[in-house]
Write an enzyme that holds these catalytic residues in place. Sequence first.
Site, mmCIF file in Angstrom:
data_model
loop_
_atom_site.group_PDB
_atom_site.id
_atom_site.type_symbol
_atom_site.label_atom_id
_atom_site.label_comp_id
_atom_site.label_asym_id
_atom_site.label_seq_id
_atom_site.Cartn_x
_atom_site.Cartn_y
_atom_site.Cartn_z
ATOM 1 N N TYR A 1 1.888 7.490 -4.342
ATOM 2 C CA TYR A 1 1.475 7.417 -2.941
ATOM 3 C C TYR A 1 2.516 8.129 -2.101
ATOM 4 C CZ TYR A 1 0.631 5.389 1.696
ATOM 5 O OH TYR A 1 0.382 5.215 3.032
ATOM 6 N N GLU B 1 -1.720 11.161 4.759
ATOM 7 C CA GLU B 1 -1.524 10.312 3.592
ATOM 8 C C GLU B 1 -2.189 10.920 2.361
ATOM 9 O OE1 GLU B 1 -2.108 5.702 3.673
ATOM 10 O OE2 GLU B 1 -3.952 6.551 2.871
#
Lengths: 342, 282
Positions: A86, A167
């Site tokens: 991530y 993101e």
Amino acid sequence: MKLYEYQGKYIFKRYGINVPNQIDIDSISDKGVKVVVKSQILEGSRGKRGLVRVTDKPLEAIDELKKQGIDKFLIEEYIEHDKELYIALIMNRDKASLSLVSSSNGGVDIESQSSIFIEDISLDRGVKDYDIIKLYKYLKIGRFEQLSALVRALYRIYTDLDCELVEINPLVYKDDFIALDSKIILDDNALFKHSDLLKEISAESKLDRMVRLDGYIGIIGNGAGLTMATMDMVNIYGGKAADFYDIGGGATADEVRSALLEVSSIEGIKAIVINIFGGITRCDEVAEGIVSALDSIDKNIKLYVRLTGTNKELGYKILNDHGIKTYDDVSSMIKACVDANR
Amino acid sequence: MLIDRDTRVLVQGITGREGSFHTRHMLSYGTKIVAGVTPFKGGEYIENIPVYDTVYEAVSNHKIDASIIFVPNTRAVDAIYEAVDNDIKLIVVITEHIPVIDFARSKLYAKSKGARIIGPNCPGIIVPKERALLGIMPDSAFREGRIGIISRSGTLTYEVANSLREYGHSTVIGIGGDPIIGTDLLEAVHMMDNDDDTEEIVVIGEIGGDMEERLAEEYKKGLISKKIVAYIAGLTAPKEKRMGHAGAVVYLGRGTYESKIKALNEAGIKVAKTPYEIKDLL
């Protein structure tokens, strides 16, 4: 403004971030090549909801998803991978800097994780090698140059395009970093600076004053705080808010009318609470707007109106002349509304 | 606190619809406005207040202590830099919808030059005792008294102020609803904690960010001595949706209603369930 995954990946590619190869929908067949069919919707949790399919029968998958109301798809090559990472950039409000956030456990809810990496990058200086070295030592994956290119690209996207959030989740590594997903939220306040880009990715910027919720009592207020407080009170007193609609400051009768029309057309709505504190907003203007909408809204939808501040008396006179009941006390109005509309 | 009856005020964007309307209102309240700026409108007058093309010309002709900005969002950040570069130390930014990153940079710049910004996207400051208003608040909701109010919201501030009229208000500051603001909650609370006219402090917060949590930490450590009563809007707001204010968004689990209430409760700060119950907790 939230971008679709395919729009975000278009931007990623332009900034040199690797994304899986896209497959033209006309070239696919159900002949045994594994691909990923991804529903293009703005809501999250697509994986959990079965809206992302790894399949060798993409046409079949698309047909099934279409039956669920999905009309936009992104079809990509399947990338074999074991570890999901991530990475994101987000605003650190306190320091007026950007936070580089990362986790070596991507894919799942990042919020519920205990050991995430956070490094603050001041907007004054921009991203530096030492930021990236820290992250490199945390992730321990790939080559430094590859990670550096990725982080710098994210930073440039964030600052060039005035983002609120950039993101990648999941991010995977296969010879280099590859973004399997994209999530870009642009700062609505800055959209006027990026009209060319928006045109290029055919994103339409429209200011949405209404946030849809899933209840049956409509909420209209002026100012975000007051409208939110009104919504909260409806829920606290046992009702269920159907929306959050902020008419903003200095709304005209026309704007109030369209607010009322939009909220009254929500399916299953039983009542609408209107809570206004007139500063720049004039109560008579609000009342005119309410009255002008009366003929166009379902008579079964009951209105609960409280106005105070600038021209309150004028406003109440207009409403009472049209048989609309008004309240002075917000708490008792909302209680009355919730009790009468269970 | 921050402003008084002698504060000499510049209005940037004075000839616009909002700027001229609120200039009139602030003047009638008692605010000492001495000059205005709108590029290429120099030489005009608004309510007998001289208008200049640049802040430089305004400060060359007048002593100025504070500026209030009504300039539209596309040019508001430039107005901030212009005020800072001309040594104005208090800048109230009313304008909403200013690009967040651009504002963040201007805030860092202002800080490095020792200037304080209030806002953006805020209703300003009012000090009833001094008849000083640097903002857009409807003055009918305010009267001289002992309660200080600090708020992230506009109309909700008026609502709460109105409900506390019996106690009256020392200073009321709208700190703004954007993700990045010039003066945050904690700074404003410290100012009020040191203000002799304020006996109790009301904090009106909302979901998003962690200002309320940081306030709770300081309070818990005993670094704030006055009593605080808080209200937080957004108990039932969905995640990742912008609730009108750009600042009222919850990302990555930061700034949820629950985390704020928990922090405030643990610190011993009383939290009202609705804005109309604040007065019962004072």
